[in-house]
Design a protein around this motif. Structure first.
Motif, mmCIF file in Angstrom:
data_model
loop_
_atom_site.group_PDB
_atom_site.id
_atom_site.type_symbol
_atom_site.label_atom_id
_atom_site.label_comp_id
_atom_site.label_asym_id
_atom_site.label_seq_id
_atom_site.Cartn_x
_atom_site.Cartn_y
_atom_site.Cartn_z
ATOM 1 N N PRO A 185 0.830 -1.215 0.000
ATOM 2 C CA PRO A 185 0.000 0.000 0.000
ATOM 3 C C PRO A 185 0.863 1.263 0.000
ATOM 4 N N GLY A 186 0.390 2.272 -0.717
ATOM 5 C CA GLY A 186 1.076 3.552 -0.749
ATOM 6 C C GLY A 186 2.203 3.664 -1.761
ATOM 7 N N LEU A 187 2.500 2.580 -2.461
ATOM 8 C CA LEU A 187 3.606 2.603 -3.418
ATOM 9 C C LEU A 187 3.201 3.234 -4.752
ATOM 10 N N ILE A 188 1.943 3.075 -5.153
ATOM 11 C CA ILE A 188 1.478 3.555 -6.463
ATOM 12 C C ILE A 188 1.024 5.012 -6.376
ATOM 13 N N THR A 189 1.374 5.768 -7.419
ATOM 14 C CA THR A 189 0.938 7.150 -7.548
ATOM 15 C C THR A 189 0.604 7.441 -9.007
ATOM 16 N N THR A 190 -0.228 8.445 -9.225
ATOM 17 C CA THR A 190 -0.491 8.942 -10.579
ATOM 18 C C THR A 190 0.157 10.314 -10.780
ATOM 19 N N ASN A 191 0.867 10.786 -9.770
ATOM 20 C CA ASN A 191 1.494 12.103 -9.808
ATOM 21 C C ASN A 191 3.011 11.953 -9.946
ATOM 22 N N ALA A 192 3.550 12.306 -11.099
ATOM 23 C CA ALA A 192 4.991 12.177 -11.352
ATOM 24 C C ALA A 192 5.820 12.961 -10.346
ATOM 25 N N GLU A 193 5.293 14.047 -9.829
ATOM 26 C CA GLU A 193 6.042 14.869 -8.867
ATOM 27 C C GLU A 193 6.334 14.113 -7.578
ATOM 28 N N ASP A 194 5.540 13.080 -7.275
ATOM 29 C CA ASP A 194 5.820 12.265 -6.091
ATOM 30 C C ASP A 194 7.171 11.576 -6.212
ATOM 31 N N ILE A 195 7.634 11.363 -7.429
ATOM 32 C CA ILE A 195 8.953 10.781 -7.677
ATOM 33 C C ILE A 195 9.973 11.883 -7.969
ATOM 34 N N LEU A 196 9.619 12.764 -8.884
ATOM 35 C CA LEU A 196 10.573 13.772 -9.359
ATOM 36 C C LEU A 196 10.991 14.769 -8.283
ATOM 37 N N SER A 197 10.085 15.105 -7.379
ATOM 38 C CA SER A 197 10.377 16.110 -6.356
ATOM 39 C C SER A 197 10.831 15.517 -5.031
ATOM 40 N N ASP A 198 10.903 14.212 -4.947
ATOM 41 C CA ASP A 198 11.288 13.566 -3.692
ATOM 42 C C ASP A 198 12.810 13.469 -3.607
ATOM 43 N N PRO A 199 13.439 14.223 -2.707
ATOM 44 C CA PRO A 199 14.898 14.184 -2.607
ATOM 45 C C PRO A 199 15.434 12.845 -2.090
ATOM 46 N N GLU A 200 14.565 12.023 -1.515
ATOM 47 C CA GLU A 200 14.994 10.714 -1.018
ATOM 48 C C GLU A 200 15.014 9.652 -2.110
ATOM 49 N N ILE A 201 14.482 9.974 -3.297
ATOM 50 C CA ILE A 201 14.564 9.047 -4.424
ATOM 51 C C ILE A 201 15.835 9.371 -5.187
ATOM 52 N N HIS A 202 16.730 8.396 -5.243
ATOM 53 C CA HIS A 202 18.052 8.579 -5.841
ATOM 54 C C HIS A 202 18.110 8.137 -7.288
ATOM 55 N N VAL A 203 17.295 7.142 -7.646
ATOM 56 C CA VAL A 203 17.333 6.560 -8.987
ATOM 57 C C VAL A 203 15.930 6.576 -9.570
ATOM 58 N N LEU A 204 15.821 7.093 -10.785
ATOM 59 C CA LEU A 204 14.566 7.100 -11.524
ATOM 60 C C LEU A 204 14.679 6.045 -12.619
ATOM 61 N N VAL A 205 13.766 5.087 -12.622
ATOM 62 C CA VAL A 205 13.733 4.063 -13.664
ATOM 63 C C VAL A 205 12.507 4.337 -14.522
ATOM 64 N N GLU A 206 12.745 4.656 -15.800
ATOM 65 C CA GLU A 206 11.656 5.017 -16.716
ATOM 66 C C GLU A 206 11.458 3.897 -17.714
ATOM 67 N N VAL A 207 10.270 3.302 -17.705
ATOM 68 C CA VAL A 207 9.914 2.229 -18.642
ATOM 69 C C VAL A 207 8.517 2.480 -19.215
ATOM 70 N N MET A 208 8.202 3.746 -19.449
ATOM 71 C CA MET A 208 6.890 4.142 -19.942
ATOM 72 C C MET A 208 6.766 3.973 -21.451
ATOM 73 N N GLY A 209 7.842 4.236 -22.158
ATOM 74 C CA GLY A 209 7.791 4.239 -23.618
ATOM 75 C C GLY A 209 7.319 5.573 -24.148
ATOM 76 N N GLY A 210 7.575 5.796 -25.429
ATOM 77 C CA GLY A 210 7.193 7.055 -26.059
ATOM 78 C C GLY A 210 8.062 8.202 -25.576
ATOM 79 N N THR A 211 7.856 9.366 -26.178
ATOM 80 C CA THR A 211 8.672 10.519 -25.799
ATOM 81 C C THR A 211 7.952 11.471 -24.861
ATOM 82 N N ASP A 212 6.637 11.485 -24.894
ATOM 83 C CA ASP A 212 5.897 12.418 -24.065
ATOM 84 C C ASP A 212 4.964 11.655 -23.143
#
Length: 130
Positions: free
Chosen positions: A62-89
Motif C-alpha cells: 500500500p502507498g507505493l502507487i501514484t499517478t502524480n509524477a512529482e511524487d517521484i521527481l520532487s522527492d529528494p529521497e529518491i536517488h534513482v529514476l527508472v523510466e519504462v513508460m515508452g514514447g517521448t511524451d
C-alpha cells in the motif's frame, strides 16, 4: 565533511506495464541479491502509473502507487529514476527533470535515447548524475 552515500538506494519507477512489472518484482523480491551487488539496500519507494484502477500482474505494498509524477521527481529521497513508460511524451520531460535534480536515470526507452540521447547524457554529466 560531505555526507557519504545513503544507506538505502531509493528507486522511483515510472511505468508498470510488462517491463515495469518485471522491474518492480525484481526490486521487491530480490532485495538481498541487489544489496550484495550495490553494497546498500535497494528500495522501491514509488511507482508511477496512469490509472490506479487497472488490474495489475503484481501486488504492491500500500502507498507505493501514484499517478502524480512529482511524487517521484520532487522527492529528494529518491536517488534513482527508472523510466519504462515508452514514447517521448511525457517520458523525455521526466528524464530531463530527474537528471536536472541530480537523480540517476535508467531507461529502456529507445525512442527517447535516439531523439535526445546526447542531450540527456550531457545533462547527466552536468548534474553529476552519470
Amino acid at each position: 565533511m560531505p555526507a557519504g552515500p545513503p544507506d538505502v538506494i531509493n528507486v522511483g519507477l515510472m511505468g508498470l506495464g510488462v517491463v515495469g512489472t518485471g522491474v518492480a518484482a525484481h526490486l521487491l523480491h530480490r532485495g538481498p541479491s541487489l544489496t550484495d551487488v550495490a553494497g546498500r539496500r535497494v528500495n522501491l519507494k514509488k511507482v508511477l502509473v496512469r490509472d490506479t484502477s487497472l488490474p495489475r500482474d503484481i501486488d504492491l505494498p500500500p502507498g507505493l502507487i501514484t499517478t502524480n509524477a512529482e511524487d517521484i521527481l520532487s522527492d529528494p529521497e529518491i536517488h534513482v529514476l527508472v523510466e519504462v513508460m515508452g514514447g517521448t511524451d511525457p517520458a523525455e520531460g521526466y528524464l530531463k527533470q530527474g537528471l536536472s535534480s541530480g537523480k540517476h536515470v535508467v531507461t529502456a526507452n529507445k525512442e527517447v535515447m535516439a531523439k535526445s540521447g546526447p542531450e540527456l547524457l550531457a545533462l547527466a554529466r552536468k548534474n553529476a548524475a552519470d
